[in-house]
Design a protein around this motif. Structure first.
Motif, PDB file in Angstrom:
ATOM      1  N   PRO A 156       0.813  -1.222   0.000  1.00 48.93           N
ATOM      2  CA  PRO A 156       0.000   0.000   0.000  1.00 48.93           C
ATOM      3  C   PRO A 156       0.845   1.270   0.000  1.00 48.93           C
ATOM      4  O   PRO A 156       0.457   2.280  -0.598  1.00 48.93           O
ATOM      5  N   LEU A 157       2.023   1.213   0.640  1.00 51.94           N
ATOM      6  CA  LEU A 157       2.904   2.378   0.640  1.00 51.94           C
ATOM      7  C   LEU A 157       3.425   2.662  -0.767  1.00 51.94           C
ATOM      8  O   LEU A 157       3.533   3.818  -1.184  1.00 51.94           O
ATOM      9  N   ALA A 158       3.729   1.591  -1.520  1.00 51.02           N
ATOM     10  CA  ALA A 158       4.160   1.764  -2.906  1.00 51.02           C
ATOM     11  C   ALA A 158       3.046   2.373  -3.746  1.00 51.02           C
ATOM     12  O   ALA A 158       3.290   3.240  -4.599  1.00 51.02           O
ATOM     13  N   VAL A 159       1.811   1.918  -3.516  1.00 55.25           N
ATOM     14  CA  VAL A 159       0.668   2.477  -4.252  1.00 55.25           C
ATOM     15  C   VAL A 159       0.509   3.961  -3.934  1.00 55.25           C
ATOM     16  O   VAL A 159       0.291   4.788  -4.830  1.00 55.25           O
ATOM     17  N   LEU A 160       0.614   4.316  -2.662  1.00 57.59           N
ATOM     18  CA  LEU A 160       0.484   5.725  -2.268  1.00 57.59           C
ATOM     19  C   LEU A 160       1.585   6.572  -2.906  1.00 57.59           C
ATOM     20  O   LEU A 160       1.324   7.697  -3.353  1.00 57.59           O
ATOM     21  N   ALA A 161       2.814   6.051  -2.958  1.00 55.75           N
ATOM     22  CA  ALA A 161       3.899   6.804  -3.593  1.00 55.75           C
ATOM     23  C   ALA A 161       3.629   6.984  -5.085  1.00 55.75           C
ATOM     24  O   ALA A 161       3.913   8.044  -5.657  1.00 55.75           O
ATOM     25  N   GLY A 162       3.061   5.948  -5.713  1.00 57.71           N
ATOM     26  CA  GLY A 162       2.748   6.042  -7.135  1.00 57.71           C
ATOM     27  C   GLY A 162       1.726   7.109  -7.464  1.00 57.71           C
ATOM     28  O   GLY A 162       1.688   7.617  -8.591  1.00 57.71           O
ATOM     29  N   ALA A 195      -2.824  -1.192 -20.699  1.00 58.19           N
ATOM     30  CA  ALA A 195      -3.199  -0.867 -22.077  1.00 58.19           C
ATOM     31  C   ALA A 195      -4.701  -0.665 -22.207  1.00 58.19           C
ATOM     32  O   ALA A 195      -5.167   0.247 -22.909  1.00 58.19           O
ATOM     33  N   TRP A 196      -5.479  -1.499 -21.522  1.00 56.27           N
ATOM     34  CA  TRP A 196      -6.937  -1.365 -21.551  1.00 56.27           C
ATOM     35  C   TRP A 196      -7.371  -0.066 -20.876  1.00 56.27           C
ATOM     36  O   TRP A 196      -8.244   0.649 -21.369  1.00 56.27           O
ATOM     37  N   ALA A 197      -6.741   0.254 -19.746  1.00 55.12           N
ATOM     38  CA  ALA A 197      -7.139   1.455 -19.005  1.00 55.12           C
ATOM     39  C   ALA A 197      -6.915   2.728 -19.809  1.00 55.12           C
ATOM     40  O   ALA A 197      -7.690   3.685 -19.697  1.00 55.12           O
ATOM     41  N   VAL A 198      -5.847   2.759 -20.611  1.00 53.64           N
ATOM     42  CA  VAL A 198      -5.554   3.976 -21.380  1.00 53.64           C
ATOM     43  C   VAL A 198      -6.067   3.901 -22.814  1.00 53.64           C
ATOM     44  O   VAL A 198      -5.911   4.856 -23.581  1.00 53.64           O
ATOM     45  N   SER A 199      -6.715   2.789 -23.184  1.00 52.67           N
ATOM     46  CA  SER A 199      -7.159   2.603 -24.566  1.00 52.67           C
ATOM     47  C   SER A 199      -8.127   3.676 -25.058  1.00 52.67           C
ATOM     48  O   SER A 199      -8.105   3.995 -26.253  1.00 52.67           O
ATOM     49  N   LEU A 230      -4.333   4.895 -10.508  1.00 53.05           N
ATOM     50  CA  LEU A 230      -5.352   5.451  -9.612  1.00 53.05           C
ATOM     51  C   LEU A 230      -5.243   6.970  -9.542  1.00 53.05           C
ATOM     52  O   LEU A 230      -6.256   7.686  -9.550  1.00 53.05           O
ATOM     53  N   GLY A 231      -4.015   7.479  -9.482  1.00 53.92           N
ATOM     54  CA  GLY A 231      -3.829   8.925  -9.448  1.00 53.92           C
ATOM     55  C   GLY A 231      -4.273   9.591 -10.732  1.00 53.92           C
ATOM     56  O   GLY A 231      -4.878  10.667 -10.713  1.00 53.92           O
ATOM     57  N   SER A 232      -3.974   8.952 -11.871  1.00 47.03           N
ATOM     58  CA  SER A 232      -4.407   9.507 -13.157  1.00 47.03           C
ATOM     59  C   SER A 232      -5.925   9.552 -13.251  1.00 47.03           C
ATOM     60  O   SER A 232      -6.506  10.538 -13.724  1.00 47.03           O
ATOM     61  N   LEU A 233      -6.569   8.470 -12.783  1.00 50.20           N
ATOM     62  CA  LEU A 233      -8.025   8.419 -12.812  1.00 50.20           C
ATOM     63  C   LEU A 233      -8.623   9.507 -11.935  1.00 50.20           C
ATOM     64  O   LEU A 233      -9.572  10.200 -12.325  1.00 50.20           O
ATOM     65  N   ALA A 234      -8.052   9.695 -10.734  1.00 48.81           N
ATOM     66  CA  ALA A 234      -8.561  10.725  -9.823  1.00 48.81           C
ATOM     67  C   ALA A 234      -8.387  12.121 -10.411  1.00 48.81           C
ATOM     68  O   ALA A 234      -9.286  12.968 -10.313  1.00 48.81           O
ATOM     69  N   VAL A 242     -12.450   9.621 -19.386  1.00 46.20           N
ATOM     70  CA  VAL A 242     -12.763   8.664 -18.323  1.00 46.20           C
ATOM     71  C   VAL A 242     -13.902   7.801 -18.837  1.00 46.20           C
ATOM     72  O   VAL A 242     -15.071   8.166 -18.772  1.00 46.20           O
ATOM     73  N   ALA A 243     -13.559   6.670 -19.398  1.00 48.69           N
ATOM     74  CA  ALA A 243     -14.525   5.745 -19.978  1.00 48.69           C
ATOM     75  C   ALA A 243     -14.588   4.491 -19.103  1.00 48.69           C
ATOM     76  O   ALA A 243     -13.741   4.286 -18.229  1.00 48.69           O
ATOM     77  N   PRO A 244     -15.600   3.636 -19.334  1.00 49.58           N
ATOM     78  CA  PRO A 244     -15.646   2.375 -18.569  1.00 49.58           C
ATOM     79  C   PRO A 244     -14.356   1.578 -18.658  1.00 49.58           C
ATOM     80  O   PRO A 244     -13.923   0.975 -17.670  1.00 49.58           O
ATOM     81  N   ALA A 245     -13.703   1.574 -19.830  1.00 50.29           N
ATOM     82  CA  ALA A 245     -12.444   0.838 -19.972  1.00 50.29           C
ATOM     83  C   ALA A 245     -11.364   1.404 -19.055  1.00 50.29           C
ATOM     84  O   ALA A 245     -10.517   0.660 -18.546  1.00 50.29           O
ATOM     85  N   THR A 246     -11.394   2.720 -18.813  1.00 54.11           N
ATOM     86  CA  THR A 246     -10.412   3.340 -17.925  1.00 54.11           C
ATOM     87  C   THR A 246     -10.561   2.809 -16.508  1.00 54.11           C
ATOM     88  O   THR A 246      -9.583   2.430 -15.852  1.00 54.11           O
ATOM     89  N   VAL A 247     -11.815   2.764 -16.033  1.00 54.04           N
ATOM     90  CA  VAL A 247     -12.077   2.293 -14.670  1.00 54.04           C
ATOM     91  C   VAL A 247     -11.822   0.793 -14.559  1.00 54.04           C
ATOM     92  O   VAL A 247     -11.147   0.329 -13.635  1.00 54.04           O
ATOM     93  N   LEU A 248     -12.355   0.018 -15.497  1.00 56.41           N
ATOM     94  CA  LEU A 248     -12.217  -1.441 -15.427  1.00 56.41           C
ATOM     95  C   LEU A 248     -10.762  -1.867 -15.610  1.00 56.41           C
ATOM     96  O   LEU A 248     -10.298  -2.816 -14.955  1.00 56.41           O
ATOM     97  N   GLY A 249     -10.019  -1.182 -16.486  1.00 57.48           N
ATOM     98  CA  GLY A 249      -8.603  -1.497 -16.660  1.00 57.48           C
ATOM     99  C   GLY A 249      -7.799  -1.217 -15.406  1.00 57.48           C
ATOM    100  O   GLY A 249      -6.889  -1.965 -15.057  1.00 57.48           O
ATOM    101  N   THR A 250      -8.157  -0.144 -14.700  1.00 62.20           N
ATOM    102  CA  THR A 250      -7.489   0.172 -13.437  1.00 62.20           C
ATOM    103  C   THR A 250      -7.766  -0.907 -12.393  1.00 62.20           C
ATOM    104  O   THR A 250      -6.869  -1.352 -11.671  1.00 62.20           O
ATOM    105  N   VAL A 251      -9.024  -1.349 -12.314  1.00 58.83           N
ATOM    106  CA  VAL A 251      -9.388  -2.406 -11.365  1.00 58.83           C
ATOM    107  C   VAL A 251      -8.654  -3.705 -11.707  1.00 58.83           C
ATOM    108  O   VAL A 251      -8.134  -4.402 -10.822  1.00 58.83           O
ATOM    109  N   LEU A 252      -8.590  -4.044 -13.001  1.00 58.28           N
ATOM    110  CA  LEU A 252      -7.889  -5.248 -13.421  1.00 58.28           C
ATOM    111  C   LEU A 252      -6.400  -5.162 -13.090  1.00 58.28           C
ATOM    112  O   LEU A 252      -5.770  -6.163 -12.713  1.00 58.28           O
TER     113      LEU A 252
END
Length: 327
Positions: free
Chosen positions: A14-20, A155-159, A279-283, A295-305
């Motif tokens: 989680p610390l790595a995610v927060l730094a990212g 790739a899906w998230a930024v497609s 996550l930061g890009s999406l926010a 911000v499309a469904p692919a952006t959110v679903l790709g981030t979750v994946l």
């Protein structure tokens, strides 16, 4: 030598995610500064120089920073680690060059996929070679599958941005520009491994981060001096304070990365930061959308994946479950 203590996976990841999370914010700020100055190299110099100033203050004011500062030269003189490791900050300069010279050609989407692909592949290699302070980590089937899924998910998230990306209709013309961010991403894992090893000998990531900014500034100021001599300077510096916080944000993810690679390894640290980056890009795209943000469904679903793929690559439970079933 006082080594930083190891962190368990459930605390370190989680610390790595927060730094990212700081990476896309830094990119947005540095991009805006480059536009304001009409000079991407100058914006990079400003970012690294402000980061260096922050690290100098931290190194002087904090007792742990002063202790780490006192260990830098002895560690280098005694060859506690290969001396080339002090130039790890030059890799950060290469990454900045890649941003400056290829994002306008590739678009943010292709640039992100190229750097993530390079970083993920080299994370496996660096862990296998044992270059970082965590030692060798085997390339298991689960880790390979997790890495492949991470690249596909990014790739899906930024497609959604591909269609409007510059040069999207001329795929052949993108091959050479793609090589620079791919190389920059590939070298990032080596940078984290080098910083992590230096941190063990300095006793604190503060010193390793400071050395990074010194090396990066040396490279960037040299390039900027050549650029000014050839093409002249860009616009004057802006007065708004927020243009200058990109460098301090770099201090965060470089320092955290140097701290975590000893505990998590290079691959897991890199994957965690990739998750934070998405996550930061999406926010940012939701809260403070920039022109062209999608911000499309692919952006959110790709981030979750991506998050799922990182869990698959990092947690040991799949292999343990298979062993238990075979008993």
């Amino acid at each position: 030598m006082t080594s930083p203590s190891r962190l368990p996976l459930l605390a370190g990841l989680p610390l790595a995610v927060l730094a990212g999370l700081a990476i896309p914010a830094q990119g947005r700020i540095n991009g805006a500064l480059a536009t304001r100055l009409d000079d991407g190299v100058a914006a990079s110099v400003v970012s690294f120089s402000t980061g260096l100033l922050v690290m100098l203050l931290i190194s002087v004011l904090l007792p742990r920073g002063r202790a780490g500062l006192a260990r830098i030269l002895p560690a280098v003189r005694t060859r506690a680690f290969p001396r080339v490791y002090v130039m790890a900050g030059g890799i950060g300069a290469i990454f900045v060059f890649a941003q400056s010279f290829t994002v306008g050609i590739l678009g943010v989407a292709l640039f992100t996929v190229a750097t993530v692909t390079g970083q993920t592949l080299s994370g496996l290699l660096v862990d296998r070679l044992g270059i970082g302070p965590a030692g060798r980590k085997s390339i298991t089937g689960i880790r390979v599958v997790g890495c492949v899924l991470t690249i596909a998910a990014v790739a899906w998230a930024v497609s959604p941005r591909f269609a409007g990306g510059p040069g999207a209709t001329d795929a052949g013309g993108l091959v050479l520009p793609l090589l620079l961010p791919l190389l920059a991403g590939f070298l990032m894992s080596f940078q984290q491994a080098m910083n992590g090893t230096a941190t063990v000998h300095y006793g604190t990531p503060i010193a390793a981060t400071l050395v990074n900014f010194v090396a990066g500034c040396a490279v960037l100021w040299t390039v900027y001096g050549i650029k000014v001599a050839v093409a002249g300077a860009g616009n004057p510096l802006p007065a708004e304070w927020w243009y200058y916080i990109g460098g301090p944000m770099g201090c965060v993810f470089i320092g955290v990365g140097a701290l975590l690679v000893r505990s998590l390894g290079v691959l897991v640290t890199g994957l965690g930061m990739i998750a934070g980056q998405l996550l930061g890009s999406l926010a940012l795209d939701v809260a403070l959308p920039a022109p062209g943000s999608v911000v499309a469904p692919a952006t959110v679903l790709g981030t979750v994946l991506t998050l799922g793929a990182i869990i698959l690559a990092t947690l040991p439970w799949p292999r343990g479950a298979l062993r238990r079933q075979g008993r």
